[in-house]
Design a protein around this motif. Sequence first.
Motif, mmCIF file in Angstrom:
data_model
loop_
_atom_site.group_PDB
_atom_site.id
_atom_site.type_symbol
_atom_site.label_atom_id
_atom_site.label_comp_id
_atom_site.label_asym_id
_atom_site.label_seq_id
_atom_site.Cartn_x
_atom_site.Cartn_y
_atom_site.Cartn_z
ATOM 1 N N SER A 81 56.368 26.318 62.474
ATOM 2 C CA SER A 81 56.792 26.377 61.065
ATOM 3 C C SER A 81 57.133 24.985 60.542
ATOM 4 C CB SER A 81 58.011 27.294 60.917
ATOM 5 O OG SER A 81 57.668 28.638 61.146
ATOM 6 N N MET A 82 57.769 24.186 61.403
ATOM 7 C CA MET A 82 58.113 22.820 60.999
ATOM 8 C C MET A 82 56.849 22.030 60.666
ATOM 9 S SD MET A 82 60.149 19.847 63.138
ATOM 10 C CE MET A 82 61.302 21.015 63.827
ATOM 11 N N LYS A 83 55.839 22.159 61.529
ATOM 12 C CA LYS A 83 54.584 21.451 61.294
ATOM 13 C C LYS A 83 53.902 21.944 60.021
ATOM 14 C CE LYS A 83 51.247 18.615 62.226
ATOM 15 N NZ LYS A 83 51.429 17.169 61.946
ATOM 16 N N GLN A 84 53.967 23.246 59.810
ATOM 17 C CA GLN A 84 53.368 23.827 58.608
ATOM 18 C C GLN A 84 54.050 23.276 57.345
ATOM 19 O OE1 GLN A 84 53.568 28.119 58.458
ATOM 20 N NE2 GLN A 84 53.023 28.181 56.278
ATOM 21 N N LEU A 85 55.384 23.198 57.378
ATOM 22 C CA LEU A 85 56.119 22.686 56.227
ATOM 23 C C LEU A 85 55.810 21.203 56.012
ATOM 24 C CD1 LEU A 85 58.175 22.892 53.965
ATOM 25 C CD2 LEU A 85 60.008 22.686 55.659
ATOM 26 N N SER B 110 56.027 13.026 62.945
ATOM 27 C CA SER B 110 55.711 11.690 62.431
ATOM 28 C C SER B 110 56.608 10.629 63.069
ATOM 29 C CB SER B 110 55.867 11.661 60.905
ATOM 30 O OG SER B 110 57.161 12.097 60.524
ATOM 31 N N ALA B 111 57.848 10.975 63.376
ATOM 32 C CA ALA B 111 58.773 10.007 63.975
ATOM 33 C C ALA B 111 58.419 9.688 65.422
ATOM 34 C CB ALA B 111 60.209 10.530 63.895
ATOM 35 N N SER B 112 57.864 10.662 66.143
ATOM 36 C CA SER B 112 57.557 10.460 67.568
ATOM 37 C C SER B 112 56.098 10.099 67.807
ATOM 38 C CB SER B 112 57.883 11.736 68.355
ATOM 39 O OG SER B 112 57.040 12.804 67.939
ATOM 40 N N GLY B 113 55.244 10.330 66.800
ATOM 41 C CA GLY B 113 53.818 10.097 66.989
ATOM 42 C C GLY B 113 53.115 11.254 67.668
ATOM 43 N N ILE B 114 53.822 12.349 67.923
ATOM 44 C CA ILE B 114 53.226 13.546 68.535
ATOM 45 C C ILE B 114 52.582 14.370 67.425
ATOM 46 C CG2 ILE B 114 53.731 15.674 69.790
ATOM 47 C CD1 ILE B 114 55.973 14.188 71.202
ATOM 48 N N ALA B 115 51.339 14.802 67.658
ATOM 49 C CA ALA B 115 50.540 15.363 66.576
ATOM 50 C C ALA B 115 50.737 16.853 66.346
ATOM 51 C CB ALA B 115 49.058 15.081 66.832
ATOM 52 N N SER B 116 51.146 17.622 67.378
ATOM 53 C CA SER B 116 51.164 19.075 67.211
ATOM 54 C C SER B 116 52.335 19.691 67.975
ATOM 55 C CB SER B 116 49.854 19.678 67.733
ATOM 56 O OG SER B 116 49.771 19.510 69.146
ATOM 57 N N PRO B 117 52.701 20.941 67.647
ATOM 58 C CA PRO B 117 53.766 21.632 68.381
ATOM 59 C C PRO B 117 53.452 21.791 69.864
ATOM 60 C CG PRO B 117 53.348 22.736 66.299
ATOM 61 C CD PRO B 117 52.268 21.709 66.459
ATOM 62 N N ALA B 118 52.176 22.035 70.160
ATOM 63 C CA ALA B 118 51.793 22.220 71.563
ATOM 64 C C ALA B 118 52.031 20.931 72.357
ATOM 65 C CB ALA B 118 50.321 22.636 71.651
ATOM 66 N N GLN C 222 69.120 24.706 60.540
ATOM 67 C CA GLN C 222 68.761 23.807 59.448
ATOM 68 C C GLN C 222 67.891 22.652 59.926
ATOM 69 O OE1 GLN C 222 72.687 22.826 58.055
ATOM 70 N NE2 GLN C 222 72.710 24.496 56.561
ATOM 71 N N LEU C 223 66.902 22.341 59.097
ATOM 72 C CA LEU C 223 65.970 21.248 59.356
ATOM 73 C C LEU C 223 66.043 20.263 58.198
ATOM 74 C CD1 LEU C 223 63.384 19.878 60.638
ATOM 75 C CD2 LEU C 223 62.050 21.476 59.228
ATOM 76 N N LEU C 224 66.218 18.973 58.509
ATOM 77 C CA LEU C 224 66.238 17.930 57.490
ATOM 78 C C LEU C 224 64.918 17.181 57.505
ATOM 79 C CD1 LEU C 224 67.721 16.074 55.406
ATOM 80 C CD2 LEU C 224 68.447 14.693 57.370
ATOM 81 N N ILE C 225 64.289 17.077 56.324
ATOM 82 C CA ILE C 225 63.041 16.313 56.198
ATOM 83 C C ILE C 225 63.199 15.294 55.070
ATOM 84 C CG2 ILE C 225 60.550 16.392 55.789
ATOM 85 C CD1 ILE C 225 60.500 19.237 56.719
ATOM 86 N N PRO C 226 63.351 14.007 55.389
ATOM 87 C CA PRO C 226 63.335 12.974 54.342
ATOM 88 C C PRO C 226 61.912 12.821 53.798
ATOM 89 C CG PRO C 226 64.440 12.191 56.338
ATOM 90 C CD PRO C 226 63.698 13.449 56.700
ATOM 91 N N VAL C 227 61.778 12.842 52.474
ATOM 92 C CA VAL C 227 60.469 12.755 51.818
ATOM 93 C C VAL C 227 60.477 11.558 50.881
ATOM 94 C CG1 VAL C 227 58.838 13.915 50.286
ATOM 95 C CG2 VAL C 227 60.137 15.254 51.955
ATOM 96 N N THR C 228 59.418 10.768 50.912
ATOM 97 C CA THR C 228 59.270 9.647 49.982
ATOM 98 C C THR C 228 58.210 9.994 48.947
ATOM 99 O OG1 THR C 228 59.852 8.062 51.712
ATOM 100 C CG2 THR C 228 58.740 7.197 49.763
ATOM 101 N N LEU C 229 58.588 9.909 47.658
ATOM 102 C CA LEU C 229 57.662 10.206 46.560
ATOM 103 C C LEU C 229 57.116 8.903 45.988
ATOM 104 C CD1 LEU C 229 59.682 12.955 44.615
ATOM 105 C CD2 LEU C 229 58.038 13.272 46.479
ATOM 106 N N THR C 230 55.907 8.967 45.477
ATOM 107 C CA THR C 230 55.280 7.784 44.874
ATOM 108 C C THR C 230 55.623 7.677 43.390
ATOM 109 O OG1 THR C 230 53.275 9.064 44.463
ATOM 110 C CG2 THR C 230 53.353 7.779 46.500
ATOM 111 N N ALA C 231 56.793 8.110 43.014
ATOM 112 C CA ALA C 231 57.268 8.027 41.632
ATOM 113 C C ALA C 231 58.755 7.704 41.667
ATOM 114 C CB ALA C 231 57.020 9.341 40.887
#
Length: 710
Positions: free
Chosen positions: A418-422, A440-448, A475-484
Amino acid sequence: MRLLARLVTSAHKYIMAFWILFVIVMAIFAVRLPSLLAGDGFRMDAEHEQVMKMASDTFELPAETMFVVFDHVPDEAIESTLSRINKLNVVSEIDSPLDHETQYSKEVSYALLHFNEPEKDRADVVTLIREAIGDKKGVTLTGQSAITKDINTASQRDLMKAEAIGLPIAIIVLLFAFGSVAASLVPLFVGIATVVSAFGILSLLGGQMDLSIFVLNIVPMLGLALSIDFSLLFISRYREERKKSEIMEAVATTIRTAGRSVIFSAFCVFIGLGALLLIRVEIFQNIALGGMIIVGMAVLSSITLLPSILILLGDRINKGQILKVKENGANRWRQFAKGVIKRPILITIIALVLLGTALIPAKNMELTIPQIDSLPTSYDTRSSYELMDETFGLGDQSSVYVIAERKEGWSDTNGLESMKQLEDELTSDPLVDSATTIYSASGIASPAEWEQALQVPEMKAQLAPLLDSFVQGKQLLIPVTLTAGGTSDEAQDWVRDWSTRNTEWNLLIGGQPKFNQEIFDEIFDNLLSVLLLIVISTMIILMIAFRSILIPIKAILMNIIGLSATFGILVYIFQYGHFGLHPGTIALIIPVIIFSLVFGLSMDYEVFLISRMQEEYANTLDNDHSTVEGLAATSKIITSAALIMIVLTGAFAFTDVMPVKQIGVGIAIAVAIDATIIRLLLVPSLMKLFGKWNWWLPFRKGPYKAGNWH
């Protein structure tokens, strides 16, 4: 009013003693008010604040970050400066530009000072850090707390500057109105007593609630102007009555007539301010509270303290006569009024054309939440922040914090998927530059691959802390950077869309774009309710006051037209950049605050003028005569009162804090329009055109007499 008049005239010595004691006690508390003010008032208890608190408490993100900006400073000086700051033990963590290349250039660099503990006010910390920096050239502290401290300092300086400009001119206007020093100083004394009392009450409330730094300017601006206006009306009527009756009787009659006008006027202002409580943004709540307190104190001082002073002074009110008040002044106004009602259609058209021309720029009004631009460019806090922003392009992007809640948690296989999907849904959005998760922080591409890496003890030891930094319980925290940028419409639309999007996770969003979106939406979603409350309540009050349906309707429509013209002139001055100002924007709060304040304030003049017309009409049933005599009797008072209001509020045009400057100039312009084009031209013209229908009220029969239709 008769009961109040008897009470004041019989107990005036006790009332005077009470006020002296009350003002002394309140003054002790009032001096503490500036130290209790914190923040610009742009906060509300909503999703952004909830998310940022969770990010700080649960995920240990900094509660606040300030910046030390280095402009052409060598590396050694950067290192020594940050070392001195670190030794203060007030900063949780320092990110040096020497360790982070994204914060470093040879010309301009910046360090991040992180604070983990949330605090209402870091003014003392700002002072300590600035002392550690010293007067080193090219090194400046900036950020929210530093900006807030500077705005607070500037606000106190602005208040003293505005008073130094406005009060002497107000005294001169009062001298021209009354001719004597004593009569001119009494309104000033009442105004000071009113402001000190209100400041004392606000200081007592300051320990129970957050108060915006803008309260320091707006409350005395409003309090002095209202108190002096009320006093001007009251003293003028008293001197008129004193010519034909004894002191006690003259004061009693003045309380019954002018006192009634003061109370009805104050009700209109009170409603305009009270309507701001519907907007759940702290600055509106503060201004509503402070404004209602100052209006209440202005009325109380005007109908109790002022008449007590008049009784104690007696005819000494005319002491120090230095200017001779011309007795034929009313005759000149009478001739002016007769000239207006001779050509009512032409004058109405001219007035409406002038107002219509002025309101044209209002259609281009650009509203923004005041940020660093509240301060003048002369402040290092602003100039260094803008230098940092320009050099590193910080304003081109914005950060958003998404907290997603999943009932089953995020650490199991389904949760990881679900985390990867989000993450994928977020990164696929065209406005998203990046979304940071464990992948993205670890460089690992998939849940598996993540689960496979956890099977290796060495990898698990590295990945477990990383997982904890993003996941806490459900709870899951995801920092997001917007291009605006955070103030852009695109960023606000993005957070509004994601906050309301139907997903399998409970999403909460924080960050500057969310903060701006919540403030804008809160204001605009409640704006219609605020306007309707003000208009309908004012309509009812004026109907009760004047026993008419047409007069309140005209008053409200003229007010709306006058205020629209005011907004057009504000856009011309501040947004287009005239009279030596750089082109900018209008602070988001300005239209709402000016409308709420001035809609009530302008009713002062409406009540003063129409009340006198009503008295004349009750005795003569002659609409033209009552219009002319009402204008002749009150025009000097209204003009003087308006001039004092313009001076006291317009003096803030010479101040530094931009929102306060815009409020002061806006009120001054609105009052000037109201007291001239509307009150002297439109009102008498429309009174002439509508004739006896001005005094019509449904369901009443027969001629009008003594305030009633029989």
